[in-house]
Design a protein around this motif. Structure first.
Motif, PDB file in Angstrom:
ATOM      1  N   ALA A 152      -9.242   4.001  -3.779  1.00  0.00           N
ATOM      2  CA  ALA A 152      -9.342   2.687  -3.235  1.00  0.00           C
ATOM      3  C   ALA A 152      -9.095   2.666  -1.766  1.00  0.00           C
ATOM      4  CB  ALA A 152      -8.427   1.778  -3.953  1.00  0.00           C
ATOM      5  N   GLU A 153      -8.900   3.775  -0.976  1.00  0.00           N
ATOM      6  CA  GLU A 153      -8.584   3.829   0.382  1.00  0.00           C
ATOM      7  C   GLU A 153      -9.492   3.016   1.124  1.00  0.00           C
ATOM      8  OE1 GLU A 153      -9.016   6.391  -1.204  1.00  0.00           O
ATOM      9  OE2 GLU A 153      -7.751   8.243  -0.672  1.00  0.00           O
ATOM     10  N   PHE A 159      -8.942  -1.154   0.408  1.00  0.00           N
ATOM     11  CA  PHE A 159      -7.876  -1.422   0.793  1.00  0.00           C
ATOM     12  C   PHE A 159      -7.623  -1.552   2.493  1.00  0.00           C
ATOM     13  CE2 PHE A 159      -6.258  -1.529  -3.357  1.00  0.00           C
ATOM     14  CZ  PHE A 159      -5.579  -2.239  -3.408  1.00  0.00           C
ATOM     15  N   LEU A 164      -3.521   4.177  -5.233  1.00  0.00           N
ATOM     16  CA  LEU A 164      -4.606   3.997  -4.431  1.00  0.00           C
ATOM     17  C   LEU A 164      -5.408   5.098  -4.352  1.00  0.00           C
ATOM     18  CD1 LEU A 164      -3.163   1.826  -1.306  1.00  0.00           C
ATOM     19  CD2 LEU A 164      -4.387   0.993  -3.605  1.00  0.00           C
ATOM     20  N   SER A 200       0.960  -1.154   0.079  1.00  0.00           N
ATOM     21  CA  SER A 200       0.119   0.026  -0.069  1.00  0.00           C
ATOM     22  C   SER A 200       0.839   1.226  -0.113  1.00  0.00           C
ATOM     23  CB  SER A 200      -0.855   0.168   1.185  1.00  0.00           C
ATOM     24  OG  SER A 200      -1.843  -1.184   1.101  1.00  0.00           O
TER      25      SER A 200
END
Length: 583
Positions: A225-226, A229, A220, A213
């Motif tokens: 997409a935080e 993930f 991200l 990450s």
């Protein structure tokens, strides 16, 4: 029904410990000798106390010479045992620390020598976890587990031996603790073993996800997409928590509480039996000695069982480290040949990452020394695979690659690596100074470093940094632009004075102005160094002596820029016109 850790893990852990401790055999045996002597001296304490109580205190026979001898003997043996304990601890801890130091260096060195095929499937975070966390667990296996287990076993045997000498029947009652502990440990291993192994694996997954990450944080955040993930990490973290709680429940039920219960029960039995036999004149000093020895029996047993939690984790970690060390390293060529002019010949080359799916098909090519060759093609055409074969990262299933008429595998590894240079698509920079990034530990002089920087057209911008060549560049070269990083990577490659320079899409991520600077640097090298450039931006290799167009692992077209552009509806023509239209 759960199952214990596979016996293969235990075998691998033993192999690893034996190999790591082999150079320390003299220190190990000396530490064990001191441990035996110290345990023997400590076992004398209750015996001396028993004589003091039964022979002098109860009968009121105050024989001062005997009393002084008993008390002095107790003090001297205690002092000697304490000193030997100190020496033994320092000696054995030193063995452990040095063994793990060698092990960690061996693991890191081994990882550096693994073939590129291994890294195609390896996860960076898990590898880091093996080199750091797992080797640290092996250290705990030495210091906190094996030595405590060994010390506890010796103390236990000494106490049981002394108790047998005092009263065999009472010793047999106390010795019931030993098989009881074996049963407890067996149940503990069956219950906690899978949970410990699972927790260890999930901890490695946590490290891998964090590393992944952080490395791709810009992607991200750009993809929003935080949340996804974060949820994936929460799931892994929750699974790790569940496994750890299962292990802790096993600890709470089967370690110290169970043994404390056994200890209280056996103590009551010993006192009861002693009370029955006191009527026949049994000595009170023996009861005191037995109560003392029971503490010396129970505490080692408690220590032994308490270490099984760490033992489970350490065995799993040692097995993982040993499994990594069993990975086959890349075969280092042992030939004596050197690279002279840098002419490259490829004859009937075929290769596939899996034999059923070939990527390169019967490819043949002659690259004269000092020439500039470009390799282009659609995505998946085999460009990067060909470069990996030329760099000896992989070995072809059939065919032959030669440099100056010598097969690639007949050139010694160190010689080969010192006479080629690579400029990758994504330049790798150390979190160090500009000088250190060009030098890469080769011990180059300032003149050699600056000469390479000038040839790569990066000397001026390095001097403009706040500390010049001594300026720390930050992690991954954070203080530099993408183009500056690429020029620095070219300078690093040129600093080794290569005979052959490979460029792997070195201009894919830089602007047109920086691309022109790279072209100037490459043109200055023509005739002196063989240049082989894998190119996505065709303008970079427009002036190449010859351009090779790959299509599905075969040479579809070849020639210079003008000749390839003259092929109506050719692959190169279409690629070039599409890029021109995009620009």
């Amino acid at each position: 029904m759960t199952h214990p850790s596979p016996p293969n893990d235990k075998r691998q852990a033993i192999q690893l410990l034996s190999r790591a401790a082999a150079p320390e055999s003299r220190h190990l045996w000396l530490g064990l000798a001191w441990l035996l002597v110290a345990a023997g001296l400590e076992a004398l304490g209750p015996v001396l106390s028993r004589h003091f109580i039964d022979d002098h205190l109860l009968p009121r026979q105050l024989d001062w010479p005997s009393l002084i001898l008993l008390l002095g003997g107790g003090l001297v043996t205690g002092w000697i045992a304490t000193g030997l304990r100190y020496l033994q601890l320092v000696r054995l801890a030193g063995v452990a620390m040095r063994s793990v130091r060698r092990l960690r260096a061996e693991v890191y060195d081994h990882v550096l020598r693994l073939p590129m095929a291994f890294f195609d499937k390896a996860i960076t975070g898990q590898l880091v976890s093996r080199v750091t966390n797992d080797t640290e667990a092996v250290k705990a296996l030495y210091v906190q587990v094996l030595f405590i287990l060994l010390d506890s076993c010796i103390v236990l045997l000494g106490a049981l031996g002394a108790m047998a000498w005092l009263d065999l029947r009472l010793m047999l009652i106390v010795s019931v603790l030993v098989p009881a502990v074996v049963v407890i440990v067996w149940f503990y291993q069956r219950w906690s073993g899978p949970a410990v192994a699972r927790a260890r694996e999930l901890r490695s997954d946590i490290n891998a996800q964090i590393s992944e990450s952080i490395a791709g944080m810009n992607v991200l955040q750009a993809a929003n997409a935080e949340g996804r993930f974060s949820q994936r990490f929460l799931d892994t973290n929750q699974a790790h928590y569940t496994a750890r709680m299962a292990e802790l429940r096993a600890n709470a039920w089967l370690l110290r509480p169970a043994l404390d219960l056994l200890n209280v029960t056996l103590l009551a039995i010993v006192i009861f039996v002693f009370g029955l036999r006191e009527l026949s004149g049994m000595e009170v000093g023996i009861l005191y000695a037995f109560v003392s020895y029971m503490g010396r029996v129970v505490e080692p047993l408690i220590q032994i069982t308490m270490q099984f939690s760490m033992l489970q984790q350490s065995v799993a970690a040692a097995a993982r480290v040993n499994a990594l060390l069993q990975e086959t390293t890349a075969d280092a060529a042992q030939g004596q040949a050197r690279i002279g002019n840098g002419a490259v010949q490829i004859c009937d080359l075929s290769f596939g990452y899996s034999p059923e799916t070939p990527v390169i098909h019967d490819l043949s090519l002659q690259i004269p020394a000092g020439s500039f060759y470009g390799v282009v093609g659609h995505t998946g055409s085999g460009k990067s695979t060909l470069l990996s074969l030329l760099l000896r990262f992989y070995t072809a299933q059939s065919g032959r690659i030669e440099i100056d008429g010598v097969a690639l595998n007949e050139i010694a590894e160190e010689t080969f690596r010192s006479q080629i240079g690579l400029v990758p698509q994504d330049p790798f920079l150390l979190a160090a100074s500009a000088r250190e990034n060009i030098d890469m530990g080769r011990g180059l002089s300032d003149i050699e470093i600056e000469t390479a920087a000038k040839a790569a057209r990066c000397h001026d911008f390095i001097l403009a940094l706040e500390q010049g060549y001594a300026t720390p560049l930050g992690e991954g070269g954070a203080k530099l632009s993408v183009g500056q990083k690429q020029l620095l990577a070219i300078a690093r490659a040129l600093a080794g004075k290569p005979r052959i320079l490979f460029l792997d899409e070195a201009t894919a991520h830089i602007d047109s102005e920086t691309e022109q600077i790279v072209q100037q640097a490459l043109n200055a090298l023509r005739g002196n160094v063989t240049l082989i450039a894998i190119a996505h931006r065709l303008s970079t290799i427009r002036d190449a002596d010859r351009i090779i167009v790959l299509n599905h692992g075969r040479i579809a077209e070849e020639g210079n820029h003008e000749g390839l552009m003259a092929i109506d509806r050719g692959i190169y023509q279409r690629l070039y016109l599409l890029q021109q239209l995009g620009d």
